[in-house]
Design a protein around this motif. Structure first.
Motif, mmCIF file in Angstrom:
data_model
loop_
_atom_site.group_PDB
_atom_site.id
_atom_site.type_symbol
_atom_site.label_atom_id
_atom_site.label_comp_id
_atom_site.label_asym_id
_atom_site.label_seq_id
_atom_site.Cartn_x
_atom_site.Cartn_y
_atom_site.Cartn_z
ATOM 1 N N THR A 1 0.817 -1.210 0.000
ATOM 2 C CA THR A 1 0.000 0.000 0.000
ATOM 3 C C THR A 1 0.849 1.256 0.000
ATOM 4 O OG1 THR A 1 -1.789 -1.158 1.149
ATOM 5 C CG2 THR A 1 -1.795 1.253 1.263
ATOM 6 N N THR A 2 1.931 1.255 0.767
ATOM 7 C CA THR A 2 2.757 2.457 0.881
ATOM 8 C C THR A 2 3.761 2.584 -0.256
ATOM 9 O OG1 THR A 2 4.296 1.265 2.338
ATOM 10 C CG2 THR A 2 2.531 2.550 3.387
ATOM 11 N N SER A 3 4.283 1.476 -0.763
ATOM 12 C CA SER A 3 5.340 1.522 -1.767
ATOM 13 C C SER A 3 4.803 1.497 -3.194
ATOM 14 C CB SER A 3 6.315 0.357 -1.576
ATOM 15 O OG SER A 3 6.907 0.398 -0.299
ATOM 16 N N THR A 4 3.822 0.673 -3.437
ATOM 17 C CA THR A 4 3.228 0.528 -4.780
ATOM 18 C C THR A 4 1.711 0.454 -4.630
ATOM 19 O OG1 THR A 4 3.567 -1.867 -4.619
ATOM 20 C CG2 THR A 4 5.233 -0.599 -5.815
ATOM 21 N N PRO A 5 1.066 1.587 -4.388
ATOM 22 C CA PRO A 5 -0.380 1.578 -4.104
ATOM 23 C C PRO A 5 -1.221 0.901 -5.181
ATOM 24 C CG PRO A 5 0.576 3.728 -3.633
ATOM 25 C CD PRO A 5 1.644 2.934 -4.302
ATOM 26 N N ALA A 6 -0.817 1.008 -6.439
ATOM 27 C CA ALA A 6 -1.624 0.402 -7.505
ATOM 28 C C ALA A 6 -1.701 -1.106 -7.365
ATOM 29 C CB ALA A 6 -1.061 0.777 -8.871
ATOM 30 N N LEU A 7 -0.632 -1.730 -6.870
ATOM 31 C CA LEU A 7 -0.669 -3.178 -6.666
ATOM 32 C C LEU A 7 -1.668 -3.539 -5.578
ATOM 33 C CD1 LEU A 7 3.114 -4.170 -6.893
ATOM 34 C CD2 LEU A 7 1.371 -4.200 -8.688
ATOM 35 N N ALA A 8 -1.660 -2.785 -4.488
ATOM 36 C CA ALA A 8 -2.609 -3.037 -3.415
ATOM 37 C C ALA A 8 -4.040 -2.811 -3.883
ATOM 38 C CB ALA A 8 -2.295 -2.139 -2.216
ATOM 39 N N ASP A 9 -4.251 -1.766 -4.690
ATOM 40 C CA ASP A 9 -5.594 -1.473 -5.200
ATOM 41 C C ASP A 9 -6.121 -2.581 -6.092
ATOM 42 O OD1 ASP A 9 -5.802 0.949 -3.884
ATOM 43 O OD2 ASP A 9 -5.233 2.165 -5.617
ATOM 44 N N GLN A 10 -5.206 -3.341 -6.718
ATOM 45 C CA GLN A 10 -5.634 -4.369 -7.670
ATOM 46 C C GLN A 10 -5.698 -5.770 -7.072
ATOM 47 O OE1 GLN A 10 -4.174 -3.594 -11.995
ATOM 48 N NE2 GLN A 10 -2.697 -2.549 -10.666
ATOM 49 N N VAL A 11 -5.499 -5.885 -5.776
ATOM 50 C CA VAL A 11 -5.715 -7.174 -5.122
ATOM 51 C C VAL A 11 -7.216 -7.415 -5.029
ATOM 52 C CG1 VAL A 11 -5.482 -8.462 -2.963
ATOM 53 C CG2 VAL A 11 -3.552 -7.116 -3.836
ATOM 54 N N ALA A 12 -7.663 -8.578 -5.426
ATOM 55 C CA ALA A 12 -9.089 -8.893 -5.394
ATOM 56 C C ALA A 12 -9.661 -8.624 -4.007
ATOM 57 C CB ALA A 12 -9.306 -10.352 -5.772
ATOM 58 N N GLY A 13 -10.780 -7.896 -3.968
ATOM 59 C CA GLY A 13 -11.418 -7.580 -2.711
ATOM 60 C C GLY A 13 -10.945 -6.309 -2.060
ATOM 61 N N SER A 14 -10.057 -5.551 -2.711
ATOM 62 C CA SER A 14 -9.547 -4.315 -2.127
ATOM 63 C C SER A 14 -10.661 -3.287 -1.964
ATOM 64 C CB SER A 14 -8.441 -3.716 -3.010
ATOM 65 O OG SER A 14 -8.996 -3.187 -4.218
ATOM 66 N N ALA A 15 -10.424 -2.321 -1.077
ATOM 67 C CA ALA A 15 -11.414 -1.263 -0.857
ATOM 68 C C ALA A 15 -11.651 -0.480 -2.141
ATOM 69 C CB ALA A 15 -10.940 -0.337 0.263
#
Length: 287
Positions: free
Chosen positions: A183-197
């Motif tokens: 989330t802090t280093s590569t937010p786009a990766l966190a955003d694209q995890v299935a089920g993300s906010a």
């Protein structure tokens, strides 16, 4: 508890493979994207046959040149005004884009579309995106007023419902801190995890907006956005296409479908000009 290397090595391998596959630096430096017959030519004026400029939106770890070294000339040679942008850059990371928060990237797309429309004099544009670039514009359409300026969105292997990375993301809860690092280093990766906010917000209340035509092109061999059927959209104005239904011999995976696949390119052309669409078959590689 599972050993770290059994989880993180495959994850890193997938991300590195995707990154390296889309960055042929020498070709990128040689590409003409500033006009003079190339794409991103702000003197281009849409024709009566193709009245809308096409904006190409790259994927995660890619950029406005490398992702489109084949598709941009393909469309340009068919008479389209073609443009591409860089978005989602993180400070200190050259060449690799599409890493910032997806909602902020959508704001950059909004600004860019306005620039393209102003330059070309067109009332609307069409958008073609690969991977994150096929999903991120949906935020622009739904929350930033983009539906009034976009006729069609074509997503090539889009992360519309995120990805499990072949199940690896299900293991994130077992490794405290890894999710926070993403989330802090590569937010786009966190955003694209299935089920993300982010994806929950994007998809709730309907996956499409009225007035926009949606096309999704997927390959069953996709190893990055998994399961591949999660790429498909539901709602009005949607056409979901599995490339292997058009050509069973097509073996393209996630990177190749956006960079090299002439069958996918033929379907992009059909989506941009449905009135002149022709059947897509295995022979479309020669078109």
């Amino acid at each position: 508890m599972l050993p770290w290397n059994r989880v993180l090595r495959p994850l890193a391998a997938l991300l590195l493979t995707a990154a390296l596959a889309v960055v042929p630096a020498t070709a990128a430096q040689a590409a003409d994207t500033s006009g003079g017959g190339g794409w991103n030519d702000h003197s281009c004026r849409p024709s009566a046959a193709h009245p809308r400029p096409v904006v190409l939106v790259h994927g995660t770890f890619a950029n406005s040149v490398d992702n489109w070294l084949a598709l941009a000339p393909y469309l340009k040679n068919r008479g389209y005004c073609v443009f591409s942008l860089d978005y989602g850059r993180i400070s200190g990371v050259p060449l690799f884009h599409g890493l910032g928060p997806v909602d902020k990237s959508a704001e950059q797309l909004k600004t860019y579309v306005d620039q393209v429309l102003a330059a070309t004099g067109a009332a609307k544009t069409d958008i073609v995106g690969h991977s994150q670039g096929g999903m991120m514009p949906r935020y622009y359409l739904k929350f930033l007023g983009g539906a009034a300026k976009v006729n069609a969105l074509v997503g090539i292997a889009p992360s519309n419902h995120g990805t499990t990375l072949s199940g690896l993301t299900h293991l994130l809860p077992y490794f405290p801190g890894v999710g926070d690092l993403l989330t802090t280093s590569t937010p786009a990766l966190a955003d694209q995890v299935a089920g993300s906010a982010f994806l929950t917000k994007l998809n709730e209340g309907g996956e499409t907006v009225p007035g926009v035509q949606y096309t999704v092109l997927a390959t069953k061999y996709d190893e990055v956005v998994t399961p591949y059927r999660s790429q498909f959209l539901s709602g009005s104005g949607v056409r979901n296409v599995l490339l292997q239904d058009l050509c069973p011999l097509d073996l393209s995976e996630h990177v190749a479908i956006g960079l090299l696949d002439r069958i996918a390119f033929h379907e992009v052309a059909n989506a941009l000009d449905p009135a002149r669409a022709t059947p897509t078959t295995c022979a479309s590689v020669f078109s």
